[in-house]
Write a protein that holds these residues in place. Structure first.
Motif, short mmCIF file in Angstrom:
data_model
loop_
_atom_site.label_atom_id
_atom_site.label_comp_id
_atom_site.label_asym_id
_atom_site.label_seq_id
_atom_site.Cartn_x
_atom_site.Cartn_y
_atom_site.Cartn_z
N TRP A 123 0.82 -1.21 0.00
CA TRP A 123 0.00 0.00 0.00
C TRP A 123 0.85 1.26 0.00
O TRP A 123 0.33 2.37 0.09
CB TRP A 123 -0.91 0.01 1.24
CG TRP A 123 -0.13 -0.27 2.49
CD1 TRP A 123 0.62 0.59 3.22
CD2 TRP A 123 0.01 -1.54 3.13
NE1 TRP A 123 1.23 -0.03 4.28
CE2 TRP A 123 0.85 -1.36 4.25
CE3 TRP A 123 -0.50 -2.81 2.87
CZ2 TRP A 123 1.21 -2.39 5.10
CZ3 TRP A 123 -0.15 -3.83 3.73
CH2 TRP A 123 0.68 -3.63 4.83
N GLY A 124 2.17 1.10 -0.09
CA GLY A 124 3.07 2.26 -0.07
C GLY A 124 2.77 3.21 -1.21
O GLY A 124 2.68 2.78 -2.37
N TRP A 125 2.64 4.49 -0.88
CA TRP A 125 2.20 5.43 -1.91
C TRP A 125 3.32 5.78 -2.91
O TRP A 125 3.04 6.30 -3.99
CB TRP A 125 1.65 6.69 -1.28
CG TRP A 125 2.63 7.49 -0.48
CD1 TRP A 125 2.93 7.35 0.83
CD2 TRP A 125 3.43 8.56 -0.95
NE1 TRP A 125 3.87 8.26 1.22
CE2 TRP A 125 4.20 9.02 0.14
CE3 TRP A 125 3.58 9.19 -2.19
CZ2 TRP A 125 5.10 10.07 0.04
CZ3 TRP A 125 4.48 10.23 -2.31
CH2 TRP A 125 5.24 10.67 -1.20
N ASN A 126 4.58 5.48 -2.58
CA ASN A 126 5.65 5.75 -3.55
C ASN A 126 6.34 4.46 -4.00
O ASN A 126 7.53 4.46 -4.32
CB ASN A 126 6.66 6.75 -2.98
CG ASN A 126 7.34 6.24 -1.72
OD1 ASN A 126 7.10 5.12 -1.28
ND2 ASN A 126 8.18 7.06 -1.14
N ILE A 127 5.58 3.37 -3.98
CA ILE A 127 6.15 2.07 -4.34
C ILE A 127 6.65 2.05 -5.79
O ILE A 127 7.52 1.25 -6.14
CB ILE A 127 5.11 0.95 -4.10
CG1 ILE A 127 5.79 -0.42 -4.13
CG2 ILE A 127 3.96 1.04 -5.10
CD1 ILE A 127 4.90 -1.55 -3.65
N ALA A 128 6.13 2.93 -6.63
CA ALA A 128 6.54 2.96 -8.03
C ALA A 128 7.79 3.81 -8.28
O ALA A 128 8.28 3.87 -9.40
CB ALA A 128 5.39 3.49 -8.90
N TYR A 129 8.32 4.42 -7.22
CA TYR A 129 9.53 5.23 -7.39
C TYR A 129 10.69 4.35 -7.89
O TYR A 129 10.81 3.19 -7.49
CB TYR A 129 9.97 5.82 -6.04
CG TYR A 129 9.25 7.07 -5.60
CD1 TYR A 129 8.13 7.55 -6.25
CD2 TYR A 129 9.72 7.77 -4.48
CE1 TYR A 129 7.49 8.69 -5.81
CE2 TYR A 129 9.07 8.91 -4.03
CZ TYR A 129 7.96 9.37 -4.70
OH TYR A 129 7.33 10.49 -4.25
N PRO A 130 11.58 4.91 -8.69
CA PRO A 130 12.83 4.20 -9.02
C PRO A 130 13.65 3.99 -7.75
O PRO A 130 13.46 4.70 -6.75
CB PRO A 130 13.54 5.17 -9.98
CG PRO A 130 12.47 6.06 -10.50
CD PRO A 130 11.47 6.21 -9.39
N GLY A 131 14.57 3.05 -7.78
CA GLY A 131 15.37 2.73 -6.61
C GLY A 131 16.08 3.92 -6.00
O GLY A 131 16.10 4.08 -4.76
N ALA A 132 16.67 4.77 -6.82
CA ALA A 132 17.41 5.93 -6.31
C ALA A 132 16.48 6.91 -5.59
O ALA A 132 16.84 7.50 -4.56
CB ALA A 132 18.12 6.65 -7.45
N ASP A 133 15.28 7.07 -6.12
CA ASP A 133 14.32 7.97 -5.49
C ASP A 133 13.80 7.39 -4.17
O ASP A 133 13.56 8.12 -3.21
CB ASP A 133 13.14 8.22 -6.43
CG ASP A 133 13.50 9.16 -7.58
OD1 ASP A 133 14.64 9.68 -7.57
OD2 ASP A 133 12.66 9.38 -8.46
N LYS A 134 13.63 6.08 -4.13
CA LYS A 134 13.23 5.44 -2.87
C LYS A 134 14.29 5.66 -1.81
O LYS A 134 13.98 5.96 -0.65
CB LYS A 134 12.99 3.95 -3.07
CG LYS A 134 11.71 3.61 -3.81
CD LYS A 134 11.53 2.09 -3.90
CE LYS A 134 10.21 1.76 -4.59
NZ LYS A 134 9.99 0.31 -4.72
N LEU A 135 15.54 5.50 -2.19
CA LEU A 135 16.64 5.69 -1.24
C LEU A 135 16.66 7.13 -0.74
O LEU A 135 16.80 7.37 0.48
CB LEU A 135 17.97 5.35 -1.90
CG LEU A 135 19.23 5.56 -1.04
CD1 LEU A 135 19.16 4.71 0.22
CD2 LEU A 135 20.49 5.24 -1.84
#
Length: 207
Positions: free
Chosen positions: A149-161
């Motif tokens: 349910w994470g709202w930024n689950i679609a972020y690229p790996g670098a953006d998640k970090l």
């Protein structure tokens, strides 16, 4: 059981006043959560337009009840209890994030709780408070980035970090530092006279 062991067990047992104050902190936290939701919604749009992970700097406001509750009550489970109940209050008041706030509250409270447990619930100074806030923020970032349910689950790996780093910093500053300062301020007024935190205003900052 030795006298020392009995005293240690008693000191960590929850009293009625602990439960009442924890509930009050949690209820106030729920109101803060709801208000923070509204402010975050307004600020998120320009941040998302500039660089979406920047919204991570807002996260710390949602972690204050857990750290503050523990700094005041100083009993095992206080951070987890206050943060989870605050999230429940947020949901009941109509959170735009829906039922996912319940797990978010639990996981953020768990992050803070782990840090205090590592120090055996004996240290409540500024560094420990910062670590507790940071851990809550770190767990928040992981939840938002990797839970279904994470709202930024679609972020690229670098953006998640980048987002996780920012939620961690935000947790340390907004939840860790501000809660520590608030506890010292409350202690000066005398309202914490029934708690171990009654001397917070004069406790060493770093030891």
């Amino acid at each position: 059981m030795s006298t020392a062991a009995i005293k240690k067990t008693t000191s960590r047992s929850w009293r009625v006043v602990d439960i009442v104050v924890a509930a009050l902190v949690a209820i106030a936290g729920g109101v803060i959560f709801w208000a923070w939701d509204q402010g975050a919604a307004a600020l998120s749009a320009p941040m998302n337009a500039a660089y979406p992970p920047l919204t991570g700097i807002l996260a710390g406001g949602w972690m204050i009840p857990g750290v503050l509750g523990m700094l005041i009550i100083r009993k095992p489970g206080a951070a987890l209890f206050c943060e989870t109940v605050a999230a429940t209050g947020e949901l009941l008041m109509g959170s735009q994030y829906g039922a996912s706030v319940l797990f978010s509250g639990f996981i953020q409270g768990l992050g803070a709780e782990i840090i205090f447990a590592v120090f055996v619930y004996r240290k409540f100074n500024l560094p420990v408070s910062l670590l507790a806030g940071a851990a809550a923020g770190f767990f928040c970032g992981l939840n938002d980035s990797f839970a279904p349910w994470g709202w930024n689950i679609a972020y690229p790996g670098a953006d998640k970090l980048a987002y996780i780093v920012l939620t961690t910093v935000s947790g340390a500053v907004l939840a860790g530092a501000l809660s520590w300062l608030a506890t010292r301020g409350l202690a000066r007024t005398g309202v914490l006279s029934s708690f171990a935190s009654r001397k917070a205003a004069t406790e060493p900052v770093f030891s």
